[in-house]
Each structure stands twice: as structure tokens, then as C-alpha cells.
Scaffold this motif. Sequence first.
Motif, short mmCIF file in Angstrom:
data_model
loop_
_atom_site.label_atom_id
_atom_site.label_comp_id
_atom_site.label_asym_id
_atom_site.label_seq_id
_atom_site.Cartn_x
_atom_site.Cartn_y
_atom_site.Cartn_z
N LYS A 53 0.86 -1.18 0.00
CA LYS A 53 0.00 0.00 0.00
C LYS A 53 0.90 1.23 0.00
O LYS A 53 1.70 1.42 0.91
CB LYS A 53 -0.91 0.02 1.22
CG LYS A 53 -1.91 -1.11 1.27
CD LYS A 53 -2.85 -1.04 0.09
CE LYS A 53 -3.90 -2.12 0.14
NZ LYS A 53 -4.76 -2.09 -1.04
N LEU A 66 -7.46 0.70 1.95
CA LEU A 66 -7.59 -0.75 2.06
C LEU A 66 -8.99 -1.12 1.61
O LEU A 66 -9.94 -0.37 1.82
CB LEU A 66 -7.41 -1.20 3.51
CG LEU A 66 -5.99 -1.39 4.03
CD1 LEU A 66 -5.18 -0.13 3.94
CD2 LEU A 66 -6.02 -1.92 5.43
N GLU A 68 -12.12 -3.94 1.74
CA GLU A 68 -12.66 -4.90 2.71
C GLU A 68 -12.49 -6.36 2.29
O GLU A 68 -11.99 -7.17 3.08
CB GLU A 68 -14.14 -4.60 2.96
CG GLU A 68 -14.73 -5.45 4.06
CD GLU A 68 -16.14 -5.05 4.42
OE1 GLU A 68 -16.54 -5.34 5.56
OE2 GLU A 68 -16.84 -4.44 3.58
N HIS A 71 -8.84 -7.31 2.46
CA HIS A 71 -8.38 -7.37 3.85
C HIS A 71 -8.83 -8.68 4.50
O HIS A 71 -8.04 -9.35 5.19
CB HIS A 71 -8.88 -6.16 4.61
CG HIS A 71 -8.40 -6.10 6.02
ND1 HIS A 71 -7.09 -5.85 6.35
CD2 HIS A 71 -9.08 -6.25 7.19
CE1 HIS A 71 -6.96 -5.85 7.67
NE2 HIS A 71 -8.16 -6.09 8.20
N ARG A 75 -6.32 -11.56 5.91
CA ARG A 75 -6.40 -12.03 7.31
C ARG A 75 -6.54 -13.55 7.36
O ARG A 75 -5.86 -14.21 8.14
CB ARG A 75 -7.57 -11.37 8.04
CG ARG A 75 -7.30 -9.90 8.37
CD ARG A 75 -8.53 -9.26 9.01
NE ARG A 75 -8.96 -9.99 10.17
CZ ARG A 75 -8.76 -9.57 11.43
NH1 ARG A 75 -8.15 -8.44 11.66
NH2 ARG A 75 -9.20 -10.29 12.43
N TYR A 81 0.60 -6.49 5.09
CA TYR A 81 0.69 -5.28 4.27
C TYR A 81 2.11 -4.73 4.39
O TYR A 81 2.72 -4.81 5.46
CB TYR A 81 -0.27 -4.19 4.77
CG TYR A 81 -1.72 -4.50 4.56
CD1 TYR A 81 -2.31 -4.32 3.31
CD2 TYR A 81 -2.51 -4.93 5.61
CE1 TYR A 81 -3.65 -4.59 3.12
CE2 TYR A 81 -3.86 -5.20 5.43
CZ TYR A 81 -4.42 -5.03 4.18
OH TYR A 81 -5.75 -5.29 3.99
N ALA A 103 -1.80 -8.51 8.53
CA ALA A 103 -3.18 -8.08 8.27
C ALA A 103 -4.08 -8.37 9.47
O ALA A 103 -4.95 -7.57 9.80
CB ALA A 103 -3.71 -8.76 7.01
#
Length: 131
Positions: A53, A66, A68, A71, A75, A81, A103
Motif C-alpha cells: 500500500k 484498504l 474490505e 483485507h 487475514r 501489508y 493483516a
Amino acid sequence: MGQKPGCSGVNRSSNAARYGSLAEKWAADRYGLELERDDWHDARRGDRPGDVKAAMDSRNATRFRLWEAQHRKLRREDGFYAFVLYRPVGRGIDVLRSRTIAARSLRVRFGGAGDHPKGNQAKIPPARIFS
């Protein structure tokens, strides 16, 4: 109608893409990442997927964006990241700060992004990442 002084004529989106690519390459060198782009991550370190990022340091509201769905997948996959805060210098970048974060350790609230195809997003200020 002429250009504003200081404008190169290259649109902002193509500059952002170029700077983002430079930040990815920088992060790959700095953190030993293998660049591997698909729809939910840019890189890999060993078996762990990651996403770089990048955010340009500016007087405006500098934020890391970010997504959703991305992410959630990072996870689940024990991903990470690599955050890169940079300033453009000529046709390159000067990295001001960088950091990797698992994450799963990053808690964020996601909100609507209009009709953006990537869905809901979170905008995180650099101070939260680098504090």
C-alpha cells in the motif's frame, strides 16, 4: 485552453500507477518480497501473501486505502501489508517511511466507496500506521 503551470499533461491516475509500481519494487527490495500480482495481493514472502500500500505524502489528506474483501482474505491467509509513504522526486520516488504489518493485527472500519468495483474501503492516515 492551456495547461496550468507545473502540469506535465500526464493524468494523475497514470502518475499514481507509476508511483505505486515504484513503491512495490522498493518494498520488494527492502522486505525481500516476490512480486506476484493478482486480484487480491501484490506480493509474497515465503508462503505468506502480502499487499503493498503506497501513499504520496502531500498537504492534502494523505491516506492508505484498504479494501474490505481483500483485507478479509489477507487475514484468512495470514497475509501482511507493506506500507510505503513516499514523495515524488522527478520521475521517481523518495521513500519517507515504510513498515510491514500482519493483516490480522490491523483493525479497521470499512465504509462505502460509491460504485467502486473493489467494494467497501477504509482510508487510514499514515500517523496510524507509523505511530
